[in-house]
Scaffold this motif. Sequence first.
Motif, PDB file in Angstrom:
ATOM      1  N   ASN A 179      46.388  32.141  51.407  1.00 19.70           N
ATOM      2  CA  ASN A 179      46.518  33.330  52.258  1.00 19.70           C
ATOM      3  C   ASN A 179      47.844  34.039  52.049  1.00 19.70           C
ATOM      4  O   ASN A 179      47.932  35.259  52.213  1.00 19.70           O
ATOM      5  N   PHE A 180      48.882  33.285  51.709  1.00 21.05           N
ATOM      6  CA  PHE A 180      50.182  33.893  51.444  1.00 21.05           C
ATOM      7  C   PHE A 180      50.307  34.308  49.980  1.00 21.05           C
ATOM      8  O   PHE A 180      50.975  35.302  49.668  1.00 21.05           O
ATOM      9  N   ARG A 181      49.674  33.545  49.067  1.00 24.47           N
ATOM     10  CA  ARG A 181      49.808  33.855  47.633  1.00 24.47           C
ATOM     11  C   ARG A 181      49.138  35.177  47.268  1.00 24.47           C
ATOM     12  O   ARG A 181      49.710  35.973  46.502  1.00 24.47           O
ATOM     13  N   LEU A 182      47.928  35.416  47.782  1.00 27.92           N
ATOM     14  CA  LEU A 182      47.163  36.572  47.316  1.00 27.92           C
ATOM     15  C   LEU A 182      47.875  37.905  47.560  1.00 27.92           C
ATOM     16  O   LEU A 182      47.970  38.723  46.635  1.00 27.92           O
ATOM     17  N   PRO A 183      48.416  38.155  48.779  1.00 28.63           N
ATOM     18  CA  PRO A 183      49.147  39.419  48.954  1.00 28.63           C
ATOM     19  C   PRO A 183      50.366  39.529  48.038  1.00 28.63           C
ATOM     20  O   PRO A 183      50.684  40.616  47.542  1.00 28.63           O
ATOM     21  N   ILE A 202      50.721  38.116  45.064  1.00 29.76           N
ATOM     22  CA  ILE A 202      50.238  38.381  43.704  1.00 29.76           C
ATOM     23  C   ILE A 202      49.963  39.870  43.526  1.00 29.76           C
ATOM     24  O   ILE A 202      50.318  40.470  42.502  1.00 29.76           O
ATOM     25  N   LEU A 203      49.344  40.490  44.531  1.00 31.89           N
ATOM     26  CA  LEU A 203      49.073  41.924  44.455  1.00 31.89           C
ATOM     27  C   LEU A 203      50.366  42.729  44.390  1.00 31.89           C
ATOM     28  O   LEU A 203      50.460  43.719  43.645  1.00 31.89           O
ATOM     29  N   GLU A 204      51.373  42.317  45.168  1.00 27.02           N
ATOM     30  CA  GLU A 204      52.652  43.033  45.140  1.00 27.02           C
ATOM     31  C   GLU A 204      53.305  42.932  43.757  1.00 27.02           C
ATOM     32  O   GLU A 204      53.864  43.906  43.245  1.00 27.02           O
ATOM     33  N   ILE A 205      53.237  41.758  43.145  1.00 29.50           N
ATOM     34  CA  ILE A 205      53.799  41.584  41.801  1.00 29.50           C
ATOM     35  C   ILE A 205      53.061  42.476  40.813  1.00 29.50           C
ATOM     36  O   ILE A 205      53.674  43.136  39.956  1.00 29.50           O
ATOM     37  N   ALA A 206      51.723  42.512  40.913  1.00 35.36           N
ATOM     38  CA  ALA A 206      50.927  43.345  40.013  1.00 35.36           C
ATOM     39  C   ALA A 206      51.290  44.824  40.174  1.00 35.36           C
ATOM     40  O   ALA A 206      51.386  45.568  39.188  1.00 35.36           O
ATOM     41  N   ARG A 207      51.503  45.259  41.423  1.00 36.85           N
ATOM     42  CA  ARG A 207      51.854  46.668  41.661  1.00 36.85           C
ATOM     43  C   ARG A 207      53.225  47.013  41.077  1.00 36.85           C
ATOM     44  O   ARG A 207      53.429  48.114  40.560  1.00 36.85           O
ATOM     45  N   SER A 208      54.154  46.081  41.169  1.00 36.84           N
ATOM     46  CA  SER A 208      55.511  46.370  40.693  1.00 36.84           C
ATOM     47  C   SER A 208      55.656  46.200  39.181  1.00 36.84           C
ATOM     48  O   SER A 208      56.435  46.902  38.546  1.00 36.84           O
ATOM     49  N   GLU A 209      54.882  45.268  38.601  1.00 33.07           N
ATOM     50  CA  GLU A 209      55.048  44.960  37.179  1.00 33.07           C
ATOM     51  C   GLU A 209      53.884  45.429  36.322  1.00 33.07           C
ATOM     52  O   GLU A 209      53.962  45.396  35.092  1.00 33.07           O
ATOM     53  N   THR A 262      40.511  35.157  40.155  1.00 30.50           N
ATOM     54  CA  THR A 262      39.068  35.390  40.196  1.00 30.50           C
ATOM     55  C   THR A 262      38.655  35.956  41.540  1.00 30.50           C
ATOM     56  O   THR A 262      37.853  36.904  41.621  1.00 30.50           O
ATOM     57  N   GLU A 263      39.221  35.416  42.612  1.00 33.83           N
ATOM     58  CA  GLU A 263      38.898  35.913  43.948  1.00 33.83           C
ATOM     59  C   GLU A 263      39.345  37.363  44.104  1.00 33.83           C
ATOM     60  O   GLU A 263      38.606  38.197  44.652  1.00 33.83           O
ATOM     61  N   LEU A 264      40.538  37.686  43.619  1.00 35.19           N
ATOM     62  CA  LEU A 264      41.030  39.059  43.712  1.00 35.19           C
ATOM     63  C   LEU A 264      40.200  39.999  42.848  1.00 35.19           C
ATOM     64  O   LEU A 264      39.953  41.155  43.220  1.00 35.19           O
ATOM     65  N   ALA A 265      39.755  39.524  41.688  1.00 34.12           N
ATOM     66  CA  ALA A 265      38.913  40.354  40.818  1.00 34.12           C
ATOM     67  C   ALA A 265      37.554  40.612  41.447  1.00 34.12           C
ATOM     68  O   ALA A 265      37.033  41.736  41.402  1.00 34.12           O
ATOM     69  N   GLU A 266      36.976  39.585  42.052  1.00 37.31           N
ATOM     70  CA  GLU A 266      35.665  39.758  42.691  1.00 37.31           C
ATOM     71  C   GLU A 266      35.741  40.705  43.880  1.00 37.31           C
ATOM     72  O   GLU A 266      34.749  41.363  44.216  1.00 37.31           O
ATOM     73  N   ALA A 267      36.918  40.780  44.494  1.00 42.62           N
ATOM     74  CA  ALA A 267      37.114  41.718  45.605  1.00 42.62           C
ATOM     75  C   ALA A 267      37.486  43.118  45.120  1.00 42.62           C
ATOM     76  O   ALA A 267      37.664  44.029  45.930  1.00 42.62           O
ATOM     77  N   GLY A 268      37.603  43.289  43.801  1.00 43.27           N
ATOM     78  CA  GLY A 268      37.942  44.587  43.243  1.00 43.27           C
ATOM     79  C   GLY A 268      39.415  44.940  43.325  1.00 43.27           C
ATOM     80  O   GLY A 268      39.791  46.085  43.080  1.00 43.27           O
ATOM     81  N   ARG A 269      40.268  43.962  43.635  1.00 44.15           N
ATOM     82  CA  ARG A 269      41.707  44.241  43.794  1.00 44.15           C
ATOM     83  C   ARG A 269      42.458  44.165  42.468  1.00 44.15           C
ATOM     84  O   ARG A 269      43.492  44.807  42.293  1.00 44.15           O
ATOM     85  N   LEU A 270      41.968  43.339  41.543  1.00 45.02           N
ATOM     86  CA  LEU A 270      42.562  43.193  40.213  1.00 45.02           C
ATOM     87  C   LEU A 270      41.454  43.154  39.176  1.00 45.02           C
ATOM     88  O   LEU A 270      40.291  42.941  39.506  1.00 45.02           O
ATOM     89  N   GLU A 271      41.839  43.345  37.912  1.00 46.17           N
ATOM     90  CA  GLU A 271      40.910  43.164  36.801  1.00 46.17           C
ATOM     91  C   GLU A 271      41.459  42.060  35.907  1.00 46.17           C
ATOM     92  O   GLU A 271      42.626  42.089  35.508  1.00 46.17           O
ATOM     93  N   ARG A 272      40.609  41.082  35.603  1.00 44.45           N
ATOM     94  CA  ARG A 272      41.036  39.984  34.745  1.00 44.45           C
ATOM     95  C   ARG A 272      41.206  40.458  33.314  1.00 44.45           C
ATOM     96  O   ARG A 272      40.389  41.194  32.777  1.00 44.45           O
TER      97      ARG A 272
END
Length: 257
Positions: A4-8, A10-17, A41-51
């Motif tokens: 629950n803490f990692r996923l947000p 991870i998204l912040e790192i992806a947005r910045s980098e 995989t969970e973030l990709a299935e939710a449409g938040r990231l692309e693998r």
Amino acid sequence: MSQNFRLPEILEIARSEGKVTVDGLAERFGVTVQTIRRDLTELAEAGRLERVHGGAVLPSGVSNIGYEDRRGLNEAAKAAMARACARQIPESASVFLNIGTSTEAVARALLHHRNLLVITNNMNVANILVANRDCEIIVAGGALRRSDGGLVGALTIRAIEQFKFDFAVIGCSALDVDGDLLDFDIQEVGVSQTIIRQARKTFLVSDASKFQRSAPARIASLSEVDSFFTDRPLPGDLSQRCADWGTAVEICGEGAP
């Protein structure tokens, strides 16, 4: 740190980098690479990231992700779809293969077909099919797009208009729930529309991640496609729409029923 803490974060790192890597995230959070792969995989299935190979990137809306990163997306699914598509193409046929990593996979699946005529605006497809000595290759000239080896523009359209081929195998950058094929480059859209007009049959090869993306330019509708090769069941009522349109849908690989 819990998921629950990692996923947000991870998204912040992806947005910045712009991109995250499995190894880098595993080291950062002190967890195994398997744990990070599950997170991505969970973030990709939710449409938040692309693998992509070795990590993930933010999904794009008005610009495409890099070609080499796209090559690493869903490689097994693309290979399964390509094999299924190639099985529907007989020997001694004329085929157009357009720009994209999925059409490159189809080119590899056609390496043992005999007496083919392949027209393409994809330099990568031409280079792959050089290995098939029983395949005549015609490259539709035009302006070279260095990022992916594609040829686009008015010259390409005029070259394609000189042919009437048995099969067109095309990809797209995104698919919406109404069944519209979408892309980012308006020049490529014009080329794709010409390919569809000049084909006796049109095959679309596109994995399910395209339903999680958006792009601004419309190519065509699935109603203009004869067969759609993908790796997961279609969302919403799109399967019924395809049936009504007469568009065959083949689910390939792990997602096959």
